[in-house]
Design an enzyme around this catalytic site. Structure first.
Site, PDB file in Angstrom:
ATOM      1  N   HIS A  87       0.709  -1.140   0.021  1.00  0.00           N
ATOM      2  CA  HIS A  87       0.050   0.117   0.050  1.00  0.00           C
ATOM      3  C   HIS A  87       0.855   1.261   0.153  1.00  0.00           C
ATOM      4  O   HIS A  87       2.333   1.100  -0.116  1.00  0.00           O
ATOM      5  CB  HIS A  87      -1.083   0.014   1.276  1.00  0.00           C
ATOM      6  CG  HIS A  87      -0.707  -0.136   2.386  1.00  0.00           C
ATOM      7  ND1 HIS A  87       0.676   0.942   3.103  1.00  0.00           N
ATOM      8  CD2 HIS A  87      -0.529  -1.015   3.556  1.00  0.00           C
ATOM      9  CE1 HIS A  87       0.875   0.650   4.195  1.00  0.00           C
ATOM     10  NE2 HIS A  87       0.193  -0.395   4.576  1.00  0.00           N
ATOM     11  N   HIS A 119       4.064   1.341   2.258  1.00  0.00           N
ATOM     12  CA  HIS A 119       5.368   0.596   1.708  1.00  0.00           C
ATOM     13  C   HIS A 119       5.839   1.481   0.423  1.00  0.00           C
ATOM     14  O   HIS A 119       7.043   1.534   0.299  1.00  0.00           O
ATOM     15  CB  HIS A 119       4.895  -0.940   1.139  1.00  0.00           C
ATOM     16  CG  HIS A 119       4.067  -1.589   2.140  1.00  0.00           C
ATOM     17  ND1 HIS A 119       2.611  -2.196   1.856  1.00  0.00           N
ATOM     18  CD2 HIS A 119       4.479  -1.963   3.411  1.00  0.00           C
ATOM     19  CE1 HIS A 119       2.446  -2.778   3.094  1.00  0.00           C
ATOM     20  NE2 HIS A 119       3.586  -2.765   3.973  1.00  0.00           N
ATOM     21  N   CYS A 156       1.649 -11.542  22.751  1.00  0.00           N
ATOM     22  CA  CYS A 156       0.853 -11.043  21.753  1.00  0.00           C
ATOM     23  C   CYS A 156       0.984 -11.844  20.436  1.00  0.00           C
ATOM     24  O   CYS A 156       1.938 -11.677  19.890  1.00  0.00           O
ATOM     25  CB  CYS A 156       0.766  -9.576  21.500  1.00  0.00           C
ATOM     26  SG  CYS A 156       0.020  -9.017  19.686  1.00  0.00           S
ATOM     27  N   CYS A 188       1.637  -9.733  17.233  1.00  0.00           N
ATOM     28  CA  CYS A 188       3.225  -9.131  17.077  1.00  0.00           C
ATOM     29  C   CYS A 188       4.250 -10.537  17.032  1.00  0.00           C
ATOM     30  O   CYS A 188       5.524 -10.291  16.780  1.00  0.00           O
ATOM     31  CB  CYS A 188       3.706  -8.011  18.080  1.00  0.00           C
ATOM     32  SG  CYS A 188       2.360  -6.882  18.211  1.00  0.00           S
ATOM     33  N   CYS A 234      -1.938  -4.957  23.976  1.00  0.00           N
ATOM     34  CA  CYS A 234      -0.893  -4.593  22.951  1.00  0.00           C
ATOM     35  C   CYS A 234      -1.037  -3.106  22.400  1.00  0.00           C
ATOM     36  O   CYS A 234      -2.104  -3.083  21.863  1.00  0.00           O
ATOM     37  CB  CYS A 234      -0.702  -5.699  22.019  1.00  0.00           C
ATOM     38  SG  CYS A 234       0.171  -5.274  20.566  1.00  0.00           S
ATOM     39  N   HIS A 260      -2.119  -4.037  18.462  1.00  0.00           N
ATOM     40  CA  HIS A 260      -3.304  -4.864  18.222  1.00  0.00           C
ATOM     41  C   HIS A 260      -4.414  -4.570  19.051  1.00  0.00           C
ATOM     42  O   HIS A 260      -5.575  -4.716  18.531  1.00  0.00           O
ATOM     43  CB  HIS A 260      -2.920  -6.252  18.107  1.00  0.00           C
ATOM     44  CG  HIS A 260      -1.966  -6.616  17.017  1.00  0.00           C
ATOM     45  ND1 HIS A 260      -0.542  -6.329  17.260  1.00  0.00           N
ATOM     46  CD2 HIS A 260      -2.175  -6.923  15.515  1.00  0.00           C
ATOM     47  CE1 HIS A 260      -0.063  -6.817  16.133  1.00  0.00           C
ATOM     48  NE2 HIS A 260      -1.042  -6.906  15.130  1.00  0.00           N
ATOM     49  N   LYS A 287      -5.846   6.094  10.785  1.00  0.00           N
ATOM     50  CA  LYS A 287      -4.645   5.162  10.473  1.00  0.00           C
ATOM     51  C   LYS A 287      -5.195   4.419   9.439  1.00  0.00           C
ATOM     52  O   LYS A 287      -6.457   3.954   9.262  1.00  0.00           O
ATOM     53  CB  LYS A 287      -4.531   4.085  11.747  1.00  0.00           C
ATOM     54  CG  LYS A 287      -3.342   3.597  11.716  1.00  0.00           C
ATOM     55  CD  LYS A 287      -2.968   2.675  12.976  1.00  0.00           C
ATOM     56  CE  LYS A 287      -1.834   1.963  12.621  1.00  0.00           C
ATOM     57  NZ  LYS A 287      -1.330   1.083  13.809  1.00  0.00           N
ATOM     58  N   LYS A 342      -7.140  -2.057   6.906  1.00  0.00           N
ATOM     59  CA  LYS A 342      -8.164  -2.979   6.123  1.00  0.00           C
ATOM     60  C   LYS A 342      -9.497  -2.728   6.745  1.00  0.00           C
ATOM     61  O   LYS A 342     -10.406  -2.557   5.891  1.00  0.00           O
ATOM     62  CB  LYS A 342      -7.654  -4.339   6.107  1.00  0.00           C
ATOM     63  CG  LYS A 342      -7.384  -5.025   4.809  1.00  0.00           C
ATOM     64  CD  LYS A 342      -7.121  -6.389   5.117  1.00  0.00           C
ATOM     65  CE  LYS A 342      -6.608  -7.354   4.047  1.00  0.00           C
ATOM     66  NZ  LYS A 342      -6.327  -8.630   4.302  1.00  0.00           N
TER      67      LYS A 342
HETATM   68  N1  MSP Z   1       8.767  -7.174   8.163  1.00  0.00           N
HETATM   69  C1  MSP Z   1       8.867  -6.010   8.997  1.00  0.00           C
HETATM   70  C2  MSP Z   1      10.191  -5.467   8.656  1.00  0.00           C
HETATM   71  C3  MSP Z   1      11.389  -6.272   8.834  1.00  0.00           C
HETATM   72  S1  MSP Z   1      12.639  -5.378   8.465  1.00  0.00           S
HETATM   73  C4  MSP Z   1      14.052  -6.376   8.823  1.00  0.00           C
HETATM   74  C5  MSP Z   1       7.426  -5.080   8.866  1.00  0.00           C
HETATM   75  N2  MSP Z   1       6.850  -5.459   7.818  1.00  0.00           N
HETATM   76  S2  MSP Z   1       5.718  -4.403   7.233  1.00  0.00           S
HETATM   77  O1  MSP Z   1       5.084  -4.689   6.212  1.00  0.00           O
HETATM   78  O2  MSP Z   1       4.833  -4.080   8.474  1.00  0.00           O
HETATM   79  O3  MSP Z   1       6.660  -3.019   6.902  1.00  0.00           O
HETATM   80  C6  MSP Z   1       6.642  -2.072   7.997  1.00  0.00           C
HETATM   81  C7  MSP Z   1       7.033  -0.873   7.131  1.00  0.00           C
HETATM   82  O4  MSP Z   1       6.097  -0.546   6.036  1.00  0.00           O
HETATM   83  C8  MSP Z   1       7.222   0.410   7.953  1.00  0.00           C
HETATM   84  O5  MSP Z   1       8.481   0.540   8.519  1.00  0.00           O
HETATM   85  C9  MSP Z   1       7.217   1.487   6.702  1.00  0.00           C
HETATM   86  O6  MSP Z   1       8.553   1.444   6.010  1.00  0.00           O
HETATM   87  C10 MSP Z   1       6.213   0.903   5.888  1.00  0.00           C
HETATM   88  N3  MSP Z   1       4.906   1.316   6.188  1.00  0.00           N
HETATM   89  C11 MSP Z   1       3.647   0.507   6.404  1.00  0.00           C
HETATM   90  N4  MSP Z   1       2.585   1.375   6.523  1.00  0.00           N
HETATM   91  C12 MSP Z   1       3.169   2.609   6.727  1.00  0.00           C
HETATM   92  C13 MSP Z   1       2.387   3.956   6.607  1.00  0.00           C
HETATM   93  N5  MSP Z   1       1.269   4.056   6.872  1.00  0.00           N
HETATM   94  N6  MSP Z   1       3.001   5.084   6.574  1.00  0.00           N
HETATM   95  C14 MSP Z   1       4.516   5.088   6.394  1.00  0.00           C
HETATM   96  N7  MSP Z   1       5.043   3.736   6.282  1.00  0.00           N
HETATM   97  C15 MSP Z   1       4.498   2.582   6.601  1.00  0.00           C
HETATM   98  O7  MSP Z   1       7.533  -4.517   9.851  1.00  0.00           O
END
Ligand code: MSP
Length: 639
Positions: free
Chosen positions: A19, A22, A127, A130, A144, A147, A296, A299
């Site tokens: 999304h 990412h 949790c 997490c 948590c 969550h 936030k 989904k």
């Molecule tokens: N798998 C772990 C990361 C492991 S790294 C060794 C993880 N994955 S995640 O899919 O949840 O990705 C988190 C990251 O996605 C955030 O740190 C950020 O880079 C990005 N984002 C996900 N949602 C976001 C927002 N709403 N806003 C900005 N970035 C965000 O955590």
């Protein structure tokens, strides 16, 4: 000599589709990588997916797939998205890759052998979302914080990493390297966390509960905790321990993450590296969260933003620009489509797009599309600080980009765009063009404007690579990546006089929210959509008789500062009085093809009968007449 630069993104969980969040992190990594290429660094960019753990196992089960089938499916969604967003990663790592698994086992064994991993019985609050234990201190109202669920009490024998042992060392390292974690607010957050005693970290999960993970090398009955597995991607991707990439890039490693995963990156990761005897990374760059209309993204709220959809509606470069300009790196931002449209129309369509098409139109009109020569004598009078403004913009850009302050770097670029727009207003090339004795001045002015655009095209390259290349092509610069090097951008007067320029293009058409269709309305800095007018049906629209007309004659209307009297050929001759005299001279308009409303009831203006109206954008004080991309027969219908 080239300096190496290594950038990573988090590897994303495969339990959700990619999304906006990412996309933002990954585009930021792409931008910083492209910037470092501009300053002649050798770069390496790693992204990928995090594929083990309970969450993934459960998500696979929900879709009636095996974990392997499931991770292949979602991982490819990420992998295939990045090229669509012009992400230039060198490698896409998956934690299910063979080499990664080998590295995880190697490091675990290494730390186990030094005695920093031990076995112990533990009862704690776990949790499942997490996949980790929480202490009372970490819970919010017993729940948590992520969550908002009550953790379950679990009693288990597990393996623990002696993280607490490295607490003082880590505090000391952070204090001695104040920009190790940046921006500062996140450094402070980590330090404040480290004020409390640091617990050891449970790094195993019994196979009786989870099987989808990397088996511990020293106990078959356990898999590795996902974070201990995932963080190691940053070195396994480089071929740790003796890969060439590892030797070259690990000493200069930088990570980008969002604030949600500050603790694993700011605390687990450096202590893991320290325990394994591996030098720690150079910088952790932390950005804020994208919310959607102040909520936030989730989904369950149904407000998850799909980056591909935005790209398809508004164009990739506009989307990339918006993300980087709108978010102050480090702070949260709220996504809102109207803000995107407004930025697109004001910064891109008005400020940059108009400047580009105006300057190129003048180069075509006055010099037959050739880069004019500049006159060194005239230059003194007509530089008007432009070269200095370019230098100032480049210096500010170079200060902010390496700090990931993308928004500030872009502000500096747009200040220079503003200077170029002012330069046109002050030098009034259309007035110079009227006087044959001012030909040299006109040449110098247009040359300087083209030079300014050359600098801009280089500076926007990391954020808008496609637009930069389109500008480059229309400035007659041969396609060559070295063009974007900062050293080259700093040199003023590098465009070659007499180079033939292709016909201009529109870099950014104006748009309206959600439809992505060209807009007729908003003026500079106005919020879009601006009309406040009643909705009309197609029938109302087809009542308008819009025609292409060629301006065959043009003269001022006596005693009317704003009015010009035009003779327009629309297959028949029409006289039209138009309020555009403050933006156009009669010479500017002669021969132009414009769009007119041909069935407007005639009206008398300053005693002259006007038989129609010309379409034009009213941009503050400035009026810009709507013209066509190609010449067509006078009288052609516009629909
Ligand atoms: N798998 C772990 C990361 C492991 S790294 C060794 C993880 N994955 S995640 O899919 O949840 O990705 C988190 C990251 O996605 C955030 O740190 C950020 O880079 C990005 N984002 C996900 N949602 C976001 C927002 N709403 N806003 C900005 N970035 C965000 O955590």
């Amino acid at each position: 000599m080239a300096t190496p630069f290594y950038i990573t993104t988090p590897i994303y969980y495969v339990n959700a589709r990619p999304h906006l969040g990412h996309a933002y992190t990954t585009i930021s990594a792409d931008v910083i990588r492209r910037y470092h290429e501009m300053v002649t660094d050798e770069t390496y960019f790693l992204t990928g997916t995090d594929e083990h753990g309970d969450k993934v196992m459960r998500a696979a089960k929900n879709e009636n797939l095996t974990p392997r089938e499931y991770v292949d499916k979602i991982s490819s969604l990420f992998k295939n998205l990045w090229p669509e967003l012009h992400i230039s990663n060198d490698q896409f790592i998956r934690t299910t890759d063979k080499n990664h698994i080998l590295v995880v086992k190697k490091i675990l064994q290494q730390i186990y052998d030094t005695g920093d991993i031990y076995y112990s019985e533990y009862e704690g609050q776990y949790c499942f979302g997490c996949e980790r234990f929480y202490t009372d201190r970490e819970l919010v109202n017993g729940k948590c914080p992520d969550h908002e669920t009550k953790p379950e009490i679990i009693k288990e024998a597990n393996y623990f990493f002696r993280m607490g042992k490295y607490q003082e060392w880590l505090i000391d390292h952070i204090q001695k390297h104040p920009d190790f974690i940046r921006p500062e607010r996140y450094k402070n957050e980590v330090l404040s966390f480290l004020k409390e005693p640091l617990d050891d970290l449970c790094i195993s999960r019994p196979k009786s509960r989870i099987t989808w993970g990397i088996t511990l090398p020293f106990d078959e009955n356990y898999v590795t905790y996902v974070w201990f597995d995932a963080l190691l991607n940053y070195i396994s991707g480089l071929g740790y321990p003796d890969g060439e990439l590892y030797t070259k890039y690990w000493p200069v490693s930088q990570h980008i993450i969002a604030k949600d995963i500050l603790k694993p990156h700011g605390i687990y990761w450096p202590t893991m590296l320290k325990a394994a005897g591996i030098p720690i990374f150079k910088h952790l760059n932390v950005h804020g969260y994208w919310n959607v209309d102040q909520s936030k993204m989730s989904k369950s709220l149904g407000n998850v933003i799909d980056p591909l959809e935005l790209k398809n509606v508004y164009g990739l470069d506009a989307f990339r620009y918006f993300l980087l300009r709108e978010m102050a790196f480090g702070l949260d931002s709220s996504f809102n489509e109207e803000a995107l449209v407004s930025r697109l129309n004001s910064d891109l369509a008005n400020d940059l797009g108009n400047l580009f098409s105006r300057v190129l139109a003048m180069a075509h009109k006055y010099f037959g599309g050739e880069v004019p020569d500049f006159d060194t004598d005239t230059e003194k009078d007509f530089d008007l600080g432009l070269e200095a403004h370019a230098g100032k913009a480049i210096a500010a850009y170079q200060e902010h980009m390496p700090q990931f302050a993308f928004h500030k770097a872009l502000v500096a670029v747009w200040e220079f765009i503003g200077e170029l727009n002012k330069y046109i207003d002050v030098t009034t090339p259309w007035v110079l063009a009227k006087n044959k004795t001012q030909r040299k001045q006109l040449e110098t002015v247009i040359y300087n404007l083209l030079e300014g655009l050359r600098v801009i095209s280089g500076l926007i390259y990391p954020v808008m690579p496609q637009t930069a290349e389109a500008m480059q092509k229309h400035l007659g610069i041969p396609p060559d990546k070295t063009f974007f090097k900062i050293q080259g951008l700093k040199k003023w007067k590098t465009l070659k006089p007499k180079t033939q320029l292709p016909k201009s293009i529109s870099l950014f058409p104006r748009v309206e929210a959600t439809t992505g269709t060209p807009a007729s309305g908003p003026t500079r800095n106005e919020k879009a959509p601006p009309s406040g007018k009643p909705e009309i049906t197609i029938d109302h629209f087809t009542d308008l008789d819009l025609r292409v007309g060629t301006i065959t004659h043009c003269e001022p209307v006596p005693r009317a500062k704003k009015l010009l009297k035009l003779e327009v050929d629309i297959g028949e001759k029409r006289t039209i009085v138009s309020g555009i005299a403050e933006s156009y001279t009669p010479d500017d308009l002669l021969g132009k093809q414009v769009i007119i409303i041909a069935n407007l009831k005639p009206a008398k203006l300053m005693g002259v009968k006007s038989e129609g109206m010309i379409l034009a954008a009213v941009d503050g004080e400035k009026v810009v007449v709507a013209t066509l991309d190609h010449t067509v027969a006078p009288g052609t219908k516009v629909s």
